[in-house]
Design an enzyme around this catalytic site. Sequence first.
Site, PDB file in Angstrom:
ATOM      1  N   CYS A 156     -42.092 -13.703   9.800  1.00  0.00           N
ATOM      2  CA  CYS A 156     -43.179 -14.449   8.804  1.00  0.00           C
ATOM      3  C   CYS A 156     -44.348 -14.946   9.422  1.00  0.00           C
ATOM      4  CB  CYS A 156     -42.306 -15.710   8.532  1.00  0.00           C
ATOM      5  SG  CYS A 156     -40.952 -15.220   7.678  1.00  0.00           S
TER       6      CYS A 156
ATOM      7  N   HIS B  21     -47.411 -20.826   5.672  1.00  0.00           N
ATOM      8  CA  HIS B  21     -46.408 -19.676   5.381  1.00  0.00           C
ATOM      9  C   HIS B  21     -45.422 -20.457   4.207  1.00  0.00           C
ATOM     10  CE1 HIS B  21     -43.126 -17.085   5.482  1.00  0.00           C
ATOM     11  NE2 HIS B  21     -42.485 -17.913   6.033  1.00  0.00           N
TER      12      HIS B  21
ATOM     13  N   ASN C  69     -40.042 -16.564  -0.616  1.00  0.00           N
ATOM     14  CA  ASN C  69     -40.605 -16.376   1.059  1.00  0.00           C
ATOM     15  C   ASN C  69     -40.698 -14.640   0.799  1.00  0.00           C
ATOM     16  OD1 ASN C  69     -41.061 -15.800   3.467  1.00  0.00           O
ATOM     17  ND2 ASN C  69     -39.486 -17.134   4.140  1.00  0.00           N
TER      18      ASN C  69
HETATM   19  O1  UT7 Z   1     -39.734 -17.759   6.974  1.00  0.00           O
HETATM   20  C1  UT7 Z   1     -38.957 -17.826   8.117  1.00  0.00           C
HETATM   21  C2  UT7 Z   1     -38.571 -19.468   8.317  1.00  0.00           C
HETATM   22  N1  UT7 Z   1     -37.500 -19.797   7.546  1.00  0.00           N
HETATM   23  C3  UT7 Z   1     -37.128 -20.922   7.332  1.00  0.00           C
HETATM   24  O2  UT7 Z   1     -38.109 -22.084   7.586  1.00  0.00           O
HETATM   25  C4  UT7 Z   1     -36.054 -21.617   6.410  1.00  0.00           C
HETATM   26  C5  UT7 Z   1     -35.836 -22.957   6.852  1.00  0.00           C
HETATM   27  N2  UT7 Z   1     -34.447 -23.553   6.297  1.00  0.00           N
HETATM   28  C6  UT7 Z   1     -34.295 -23.812   5.123  1.00  0.00           C
HETATM   29  O3  UT7 Z   1     -35.244 -23.681   4.183  1.00  0.00           O
HETATM   30  C7  UT7 Z   1     -33.322 -24.705   4.762  1.00  0.00           C
HETATM   31  O4  UT7 Z   1     -32.374 -25.053   6.008  1.00  0.00           O
HETATM   32  C8  UT7 Z   1     -32.323 -23.964   3.564  1.00  0.00           C
HETATM   33  C9  UT7 Z   1     -32.919 -23.909   2.255  1.00  0.00           C
HETATM   34  C10 UT7 Z   1     -31.829 -22.683   4.090  1.00  0.00           C
HETATM   35  C11 UT7 Z   1     -30.867 -24.712   3.569  1.00  0.00           C
HETATM   36  O5  UT7 Z   1     -31.443 -26.040   3.068  1.00  0.00           O
HETATM   37  P1  UT7 Z   1     -30.567 -27.255   4.063  1.00  0.00           P
HETATM   38  O6  UT7 Z   1     -31.091 -28.561   3.365  1.00  0.00           O
HETATM   39  O7  UT7 Z   1     -31.017 -27.271   5.304  1.00  0.00           O
HETATM   40  O8  UT7 Z   1     -28.942 -27.053   3.313  1.00  0.00           O
HETATM   41  P2  UT7 Z   1     -27.895 -26.975   4.459  1.00  0.00           P
HETATM   42  O9  UT7 Z   1     -27.835 -25.636   5.196  1.00  0.00           O
HETATM   43  O10 UT7 Z   1     -27.856 -28.301   5.174  1.00  0.00           O
HETATM   44  O11 UT7 Z   1     -26.660 -27.003   3.420  1.00  0.00           O
HETATM   45  C12 UT7 Z   1     -26.261 -28.264   2.889  1.00  0.00           C
HETATM   46  C13 UT7 Z   1     -25.159 -27.972   1.843  1.00  0.00           C
HETATM   47  C14 UT7 Z   1     -23.888 -27.306   2.539  1.00  0.00           C
HETATM   48  O12 UT7 Z   1     -22.670 -27.598   1.878  1.00  0.00           O
HETATM   49  P3  UT7 Z   1     -21.987 -28.537   2.840  1.00  0.00           P
HETATM   50  O13 UT7 Z   1     -21.519 -27.873   4.165  1.00  0.00           O
HETATM   51  O14 UT7 Z   1     -22.820 -30.025   2.837  1.00  0.00           O
HETATM   52  O15 UT7 Z   1     -20.668 -28.591   1.720  1.00  0.00           O
HETATM   53  C15 UT7 Z   1     -24.243 -25.628   2.148  1.00  0.00           C
HETATM   54  O16 UT7 Z   1     -23.122 -24.874   1.982  1.00  0.00           O
HETATM   55  O17 UT7 Z   1     -25.733 -27.125   0.517  1.00  0.00           O
HETATM   56  C16 UT7 Z   1     -24.764 -25.900   0.698  1.00  0.00           C
HETATM   57  N3  UT7 Z   1     -25.944 -24.968   0.370  1.00  0.00           N
HETATM   58  C17 UT7 Z   1     -25.845 -24.488  -1.056  1.00  0.00           C
HETATM   59  N4  UT7 Z   1     -25.277 -25.049  -2.190  1.00  0.00           N
HETATM   60  C18 UT7 Z   1     -25.851 -24.504  -3.338  1.00  0.00           C
HETATM   61  C19 UT7 Z   1     -26.380 -23.865   1.089  1.00  0.00           C
HETATM   62  N5  UT7 Z   1     -26.991 -23.033   0.193  1.00  0.00           N
HETATM   63  C20 UT7 Z   1     -26.770 -23.350  -0.937  1.00  0.00           C
HETATM   64  C21 UT7 Z   1     -27.001 -22.806  -2.424  1.00  0.00           C
HETATM   65  N6  UT7 Z   1     -26.666 -23.544  -3.318  1.00  0.00           N
HETATM   66  N7  UT7 Z   1     -27.717 -21.739  -2.311  1.00  0.00           N
END
Ligand code: UT7
Length: 329
Positions: free
Chosen positions: A116, A256, A286
Amino acid sequence: MSRKTAAITAVGGYVPEGILTNEDLAKMVDTSDEWITSRTGIKERHIIKEKGIAASDLGAEAVKELLHKKGLDPMEIDLLICATISPDMRVPDTANTILDKIGGKKAWGFDINAACSGFLFAMTTAAQFIESGMHKKVIVVGADVMSTVVDYTDRTTCILFGDGAGAILLEPSEEGLGLQDSVLKGDGSGRNLLNIKAGGSLIPYNRENYDSKDFFIYQDGKSVFKAAVTGMSGAITELMQRNHLTKDEISWIVPHQANKRIINSIGEFLDFPMERVMTNIYKYGNTTAATLPLCLWDYEKQLKKGDKLLFTAFGGGFTWGASYLKWAY
Ligand code: UT7
């Protein structure tokens, strides 16, 4: 004698017609429009739905638009650098394929893989050829077909990415406009947190692993999120201090587009008004190397000569950084 600078003198962009909405994704994996919108800011993304269209096709369309807007003959291009992690083929590079498709027969080209941060690194690299006096017209393309490396059964990644390409033309400025300074960083110890493990020399394709998930993008979202906010905020702060810039004189931040919450966090950290932070993640997702030039493409009409822009990016590697540029038209 003042230093020759490399100015952006034209911008082009292209996204495929096909659209994948949050509602579409909710039919494919256990997710919802509400979750995706609130956690990422993304509503839809453009993806290639036809077979046989690759990164070079998106890149070539972006460059053709740029050439048309500028009234430039492709034979005048000296060099084209393409930032991509989804090249048409492993060999050859995508830059030379783009040059072939646009008729840039007098130019040379090569690819940069910095995920990225690819466009930021490519733009800084390209500027060196202008600043040294070696070249007069250098094109930088960011092009990615993320839909080919996304696992559409993994709800944690498939909601994030889209396909697209953006391009800029760099030319020498006699007025000191263009790229002023860059802070570029790398930390390979982050490689296990964001990667596509297989398909390289570590885990080559073979009979046993042909359907492995390791050919798709993997990320530890939470760790990458934190590293992205810290990395981009830190790089911008270092760049501003080094160039004695105050936030009031910055016209635009060009970040980004990985997650709207990351973009908001950078704005909050810098206490910078969000109206002057370019944001288009809601409609493209993205697009990896294409996010920064697609921001310029969308905001081009709002930019004025002399505007001070701060670019910032963070990606796999880890790679990250920031660039300070004065807009030239
Ligand atoms: O471009 C390269 C750089 N990349 C980035 O900068 C991306 C950085 N990361 C992110 O943008 C975020 O971490 C994500 C969008 C990928 C995830 O968001 P988050 O707030 O960090 O969520 P999480 O991974 O902590 O997940 C929270 C909950 C989990 O459920 P439990 O374990 O609390 O029951 C996940 O399983 O949300 C769940 N979850 C979803 N639920 C519904 C994860 N993805 C989804 C989804 N829909 N698509």
